[in-house]
Each structure stands twice: as C-alpha cells, then as structure tokens.
Design an enzyme around this catalytic site. Sequence first.
Site, short mmCIF file in Angstrom:
data_model
loop_
_atom_site.label_atom_id
_atom_site.label_comp_id
_atom_site.label_asym_id
_atom_site.label_seq_id
_atom_site.Cartn_x
_atom_site.Cartn_y
_atom_site.Cartn_z
N HIS A 51 1.80 6.90 0.18
CA HIS A 51 1.06 5.97 1.04
C HIS A 51 -0.42 6.00 0.67
CE1 HIS A 51 -0.84 4.35 4.66
NE2 HIS A 51 0.34 3.86 4.99
N HIS A 66 0.80 -1.22 0.00
CA HIS A 66 0.00 0.00 0.00
C HIS A 66 0.84 1.28 0.00
CE1 HIS A 66 1.03 -0.43 4.21
NE2 HIS A 66 0.69 0.85 4.37
#
Length: 167
Positions: A88, A73
Amino acid sequence: MGLLGRIKQLISENEKPAEVTRVMAPLSGEIVPLDTVPDAVFAGDGIAIRPSGGDTLMAPVSGTIGKILETKHAFSIRTDSGTELFVHFGINTVDLRGEGFRRIAQEGQLISTGDPVIGFDLALLQQKAQSTLTPVIVADSDRVQEITLFSGPVIAGETPVFDISSQ
C-alpha cells in the site's frame, strides 16, 4: 524399532517443513517498523518503507496479482504456495483518487519478483499525500509460523525486507 520410535517416525513423516518466502523491497528507500506508520489499519506482520526515489512499485515476490485497487495505490499478490501480501503506497492516498499513480500490471497476471506493478510520481505524492510510508504486510498472518524482519536501506527488487516461514 520400538513403539515409541515408530510413533516418532510417523509424526515426523507427517510434519511438513516450514516453507520460507523471501519478500523483496517493492521500492527503494529505508525500512521502518510497521508500528511507526501513522494509521492503525496497517498493524500486523510486515514492515514499511520510506521511499527515497524511483517511480515504480515492484512485485515483492513471484506470484499472481490478486487485486489492484481502483485508485491504483495498492495491490495484493499471492505466491504459488498461497502466502498473500498487501503493498500500500502511502497513507490516505486513496483520497487522491488515482492521481500520481498508473497501473502497469493487471489483476490475475502471473508476475516475477521485481516486475513492475504500479507506477507513481514520487514528487507529486510527497506534496499531496499525508505520508509516503509504504507498508508491505502479510495479509494471511494465520499461516505465518515465524517472520524475520530486516532493517536498513533497500533497493527495489534487490534487497530483502523480511522472510516468512509458513505452514
């Protein structure tokens, strides 16, 4: 040339001009201020993007992929001049343990601005993640002399999100 003139010349010869790095949108959406991200971990120099579509996180700069987190992620990238960025996707997406993400690039890979790094399933993440706000942060803020943040809608790989002047 007098002594003062020679000193000024020596000082200006040793000063390196600031290098400007243009950071592009890693995904399409709307820029939001970093302080609106509901997680204090993401404080610092940068922005966040509220995704509006797409299925790929792209390299915001040319450089080398540093780390892609095991849960896929988030990633870091370092430019040739040494500026490091951290991208992120979402908030608390680590809790999904990789669900909704797929690795495209590899750690240590040389990559160009706009190249795909991580694939994602936006519809799934909108249902399961606390938030899909995606911070793009300067990881080594001590090198930053000045940062110019932009606002508004962005297109992945095409629209700048901020400029960094660094030493």
